[in-house]
Design an enzyme around this catalytic site. Structure first.
Site: not given
Ligand SMILES: O=c1ccn([C@@H]2O[C@H](COP(=O)(O)OP(=O)(O)O[C@H]3O[C@H](CO)[C@@H](O)[C@H](O)[C@H]3O)[C@@H](O)[C@H]2O)c(=O)[nH]1
Length: 515
Positions: A145, A37
């Site tokens: 949000d 988020h």
């Molecule tokens: O090594 C890493 C891994 C991830 N990321 C970043 O972390 C974010 C991860 O976001 P997302 O892919 O949306 O996964 P989650 O962290 O699991 O996000 C939660 O929030 C999202 C938005 O609400 C939902 O879609 C997901 O299901 C929920 O688990 C992304 O921007 C990635 O670029 C990094 O920078 N480095």
């Protein structure tokens, strides 16, 4: 030129209005305090600031400490005279705030324990802030949000207009909005021993391809309509579309049908995604350096990024690497972890895998491997030969690297968008929340990847990874992914891109709210 000596873009905006307005509008952006988020809402906040507004980015004390320690975006924005970070307590003491199982607890704590400090802050910000922040204007509006509906309620209570931002896809929002109808028609809850391949009939626009297994796990697990997660999602989503405006991180040509349905409930819906790509457009337009443009892709990481993976990638052949990440929240059982690891190694492909310290439930890396017939030493040897394991990477940069051939992802919405923009085909292994529906769209509607939901075991992982990298469909998937990337880039183009244009409308809307 503004007083801070930087060039600010002002095309498409009335220049007089920009000069007058840039000193008068002030938006508070308040994300739910989880990585997925914070990432997209910090990008939204930066865009608002580049468009000339003053922005207060409100976080919890805990997350702000993490951001300040690890985020490149924080370091850049904290220097901007029109941007400030403020924080309030989240009411927790422990270190387990970020785990998915505590999502409801976190929300509950914010609603009860953070609401007082939040209200006091809004009351303060309603007045022109002469001393503390060099003449910051009074608050024009709050962008909260959408999962925290209380944030908009409090804003309205103290007389500040509020808009909602949702961090998930339009297709998941639309499916959540249909939950009452699914309950009414008996499609939910699922019967005992339900056939998960049974089509879902009452999500208009998705009749042809949505199956029970493509609805979120909380739908699958709900025994009745009083299930707390189901209720939370239903009420939060219904409240979100009653807002004066809804902002989405998606683009028109990606989800036209879901958007049409959402707009029938919430006419003022701005689609301004992919936000990280729109931000790059703004960076280009403000004539910043290439280096700054690259750094604009830096995520709002709450963890330390390990950049050693970039030189590892540099040494790999083109499109040869499977990039694996399950986002910031997923927790795997030691058994699943080991099976997955074995499958990845057995596929014979090169891989870069983000193994967060808390990815495996309560265990150390490799525990459970012996029980599964391979010692950690064997796995580690194979991993050393053609793999790279890191705790956290600069994901947008990784996806843009020519060595990456596919993204094995949990289908979080940010990761999905980042992969779409980079033109990298996805192998989707969803865990919870919106991930099930996102992966169905990737595999069945957009056809830029394969969906391996509900498939488990080393043999399946091996088969699917091989299929993605060298199977009959590999070339076709790459071509569709490249076409999709072009569509995404078109949407943020400064010459008539839909997201670019909608963002301008959003800015005008905010300006019209000025007290
Ligand atoms: O090594 C890493 C891994 C991830 N990321 C970043 O972390 C974010 C991860 O976001 P997302 O892919 O949306 O996964 P989650 O962290 O699991 O996000 C939660 O929030 C999202 C938005 O609400 C939902 O879609 C997901 O299901 C929920 O688990 C992304 O921007 C990635 O670029 C990094 O920078 N480095």
């Amino acid at each position: 030129m503004q007083g801070d000596g930087r060039r600010h873009y002002c095309f498409h905006f009335n220049r007089k209005e920009l000069r007058r307005g840039s000193m008068a509008d002030h938006v508070l952006v308040f994300p739910f305090p989880l990585q997925g988020h914070v990432n997209s809402m910090l990008k939204l906040a930066e865009l608002l600031s580049l468009a000339g507004l003053h922005v207060t980015f409100l976080n919890t004390n805990y997350n702000l400490r993490l951001l300040a320690s690890h985020s490149v975006a924080y370091a850049r924005l904290a220097r901007s005279p029109r941007f400030r970070f403020l924080s309030i307590p989240d009411g927790f003491e422990d270190e387990r705030r970020r785990s998915a199982s505590r999502l409801l607890d976190l929300l509950e704590s914010l609603q009860t324990r953070s609401v007082g400090p939040y209200k006091d802050l809004l009351l303060d910000l309603q007045h022109r802030d002469e001393d503390g922040y060099r003449g910051w204007p009074a608050l024009t509006c709050v962008i909260a949000d959408g999962i925290m509906t209380f944030a908009a309620d409090v804003a309205r209570e103290v007389g500040v207009p509020a808009m909602f931002f949702r961090t998930v896809s339009a297709c998941s929002i639309w499916s959540y909005l249909c939950i009452p109808e699914l309950l009414r028609t008996g499609e939910l809850p699922f019967p005992e021993d339900a056939d998960l391949d049974e089509p879902i009939r009452n999500v208009p626009g998705m009749e042809g391809f949505l199956r029970r297994r493509d609805l979120s796990i909380f739908c699958r697990n709900a025994k009745d309509s009083s299930d707390p997660r189901l209720r939370l999602v239903c009420t939060a989503t219904a409240d979100t579309v009653r807002a004066r405006a809804l902002i989405l991180n998606t683009f028109e040509s990606l989800e036209p049908c879901a958007l049409e349905h959402i707009r029938s409930r919430c006419p003022v819906t701005y689609c301004i995604g992919p936000l990280h790509a729109l931000l790059r457009t703004y960076y280009r337009l403000t004539s910043r350096s290439d280096e700054e443009e690259v750094r604009s892709t830096a995520s709002a990481s709450l963890w330390q990024e390990d950049r050693s993976c970039m030189s590892w990638l540099d040494a790999q052949p083109g499109r040869s690497v499977v990039y694996v990440s399950f986002g910031s929240l997923t927790v795997m059982s030691p058994e699943d972890f080991t099976e997955f690891w074995l499958g990845l190694v057995n596929s014979g492909q090169r891989f870069l895998w983000v193994v967060r310290r808390d990815l495996v439930d309560g265990k150390e890396l490799g525990e459970g491997a012996a029980a599964a017939g391979a010692t950690p030493a064997q796995l580690e040897k194979a991993t050393r030969e053609r793999g790279c394991l890191v705790e956290w990477v600069p994901q947008e940069e990784v996806l843009a690297h020519p060595a990456v051939g596919c993204f094995l992802t949990h289908s979080g919405w940010n990761s999905t968008l980042e992969s779409l923009v980079a033109g990298v085909p996805m192998l989707c292994w969803p865990f919870f929340a919106d991930q099930q529906i996102n992966s169905r769209f990737v595999g069945e509607v957009w056809r830029v990847g394969l969906d391996m939901k509900d498939m488990h075991g080393r043999d399946i992982v091996e088969k699917m990874v091989r299929e993605m990298m060298e199977g009959n469909k590999a070339e076709e998937l790459r071509t569709s992914a490249a076409n999709m990337a072009e569509m995404a880039r078109d949407s943020v183009s400064s010459t008539g891109g839909s997201s670019f244009t909608e963002f301008e409308k959003l800015i005008q809307d905010i300006r019209s709210l000025r007290p």
